[in-house]
Design an enzyme around this catalytic site. Structure first.
Site, mmCIF file in Angstrom:
data_model
loop_
_atom_site.group_PDB
_atom_site.id
_atom_site.type_symbol
_atom_site.label_atom_id
_atom_site.label_comp_id
_atom_site.label_asym_id
_atom_site.label_seq_id
_atom_site.Cartn_x
_atom_site.Cartn_y
_atom_site.Cartn_z
ATOM 1 N N ALA A 55 0.875 -1.181 0.000
ATOM 2 C CA ALA A 55 0.000 0.000 0.000
ATOM 3 C C ALA A 55 0.908 1.226 0.000
ATOM 4 C CB ALA A 55 -0.919 -0.022 1.215
ATOM 5 N N ALA A 90 1.201 4.492 -1.832
ATOM 6 C CA ALA A 90 1.039 5.941 -1.996
ATOM 7 C C ALA A 90 1.006 6.657 -0.638
ATOM 8 C CB ALA A 90 -0.252 6.223 -2.772
ATOM 9 N N PRO A 91 1.537 7.879 -0.601
ATOM 10 C CA PRO A 91 2.061 8.676 -1.723
ATOM 11 C C PRO A 91 3.522 8.399 -2.074
ATOM 12 C CG PRO A 91 2.024 10.009 0.247
ATOM 13 C CD PRO A 91 1.408 8.687 0.630
ATOM 14 N N GLY A 92 4.212 7.511 -1.334
ATOM 15 C CA GLY A 92 5.521 7.080 -1.800
ATOM 16 C C GLY A 92 6.700 7.312 -0.880
ATOM 17 N N SER A 93 6.496 7.901 0.284
ATOM 18 C CA SER A 93 7.651 8.173 1.151
ATOM 19 C C SER A 93 8.318 6.886 1.620
ATOM 20 C CB SER A 93 7.229 9.016 2.361
ATOM 21 O OG SER A 93 6.247 8.355 3.132
ATOM 22 N N LYS A 94 7.522 5.861 1.899
ATOM 23 C CA LYS A 94 8.091 4.568 2.318
ATOM 24 C C LYS A 94 8.859 3.938 1.159
ATOM 25 C CE LYS A 94 4.129 2.705 3.319
ATOM 26 N NZ LYS A 94 3.261 3.821 2.893
ATOM 27 N N GLU A 138 -0.732 0.324 -5.360
ATOM 28 C CA GLU A 138 -1.700 1.283 -4.824
ATOM 29 C C GLU A 138 -3.046 1.053 -5.494
ATOM 30 O OE1 GLU A 138 -3.892 3.830 -2.966
ATOM 31 O OE2 GLU A 138 -1.829 3.443 -2.333
ATOM 32 N N ASP A 180 1.898 -1.628 5.188
ATOM 33 C CA ASP A 180 1.454 -0.508 6.018
ATOM 34 C C ASP A 180 -0.033 -0.361 5.733
ATOM 35 O OD1 ASP A 180 1.703 1.626 7.812
ATOM 36 O OD2 ASP A 180 1.912 3.053 6.169
ATOM 37 N N CYS A 219 -1.341 2.818 11.669
ATOM 38 C CA CYS A 219 -1.380 3.998 12.532
ATOM 39 C C CYS A 219 -2.648 4.014 13.381
ATOM 40 C CB CYS A 219 -1.236 5.288 11.727
ATOM 41 S SG CYS A 219 -2.488 5.556 10.469
#
Length: 204
Positions: free
Chosen positions: A16, A18-22, A40, A85, A139
């Site tokens: 999963a 987006a938005p792509g930081s991981k 995504e 995530d 989270c």
């Protein structure tokens, strides 16, 4: 990504993305080697993911747009590491004085998300090579969405220690079992961090 600890030239699945930081962090840790599948479901978020990956120069990433629940069947025992995530009710991000952060929360939604999460973790398990590593994170902090106990009882997974020193982190729930759930960590919401739950698992 720090717990996933991806190595160069490995095959990685970010279920999963987006938005792509991981995904971009994983790519950087791998020095743009190996191959990352970044999935995504939402088409608009998928385009945003592609844009961010391109901006960061993450050239070892292949973006796909589909249901995470089906990835295990499509990529059976393909990946060295899987990051899930998972979509959740976001309780770790609630701010008391900002109603918009929790207005859409409901017990019905929590129960529906729990069912989706079970399907996703099973899919990620199927996509993982024997001996591979899966990181499950979310989270939210409620027990209804804490599917770790279910996963350890129903999938051939072993929970691992997490070697990170994080302020305001406590052991995961014991729940009166011998599954090792305390090896997971909960990060309590505070002025510096959002609330978070994370577990590191090995397929055996």
């Amino acid at each position: 990504p720090l717990v996933l600890d991806a190595k160069g030239n490995e095959q990685i699945l970010d279920m999963a993305s987006a938005p792509g930081s991981k995904t971009t962090q994983i790519s950087a840790m791998m020095n743009n080697t190996g191959h990352i599948i970044a999935n995504e479901l939402d088409k608009i978020r998928c385009e945003r993911l592609k844009f961010n990956l391109n901006n960061q120069g993450a050239t070892n990433v292949e973006v796909i747009n589909g249901y995470g629940e089906k990835l295990g069947e499509k990529y059976l025992e393909t990946f060295d590491r899987v990051l899930l995530d998972t979509p959740c009710s976001g309780e770790g991000r609630f701010i008391a004085e900002i109603a918009g952060t929790y207005r859409n929360w409901s017990l019905k939604t929590v129960k529906e998300l729990s069912k989706i999460q079970r399907k996703l973790i099973k899919s990620g398990y199927n996509a993982l090579k024997p001996g591979g590593i899966m990181v499950y994170s979310t989270c939210t902090l409620n027990l209804e969405e804490d599917i770790l106990k279910w996963a350890l009882e129903n999938l051939n997974l072993k929970i691992m220690d997490i070697d990170l020193n994080i302020k305001n982190a406590i052991p995961g729930d014991k729940l009166g079992t011998n599954l090792g759930l305390e090896k997971a960590i909960k990060i309590l919401p505070n002025k510096e961090t959002e609330g978070f739950f994370i577990a590191k698992l090995r397929k055996i």
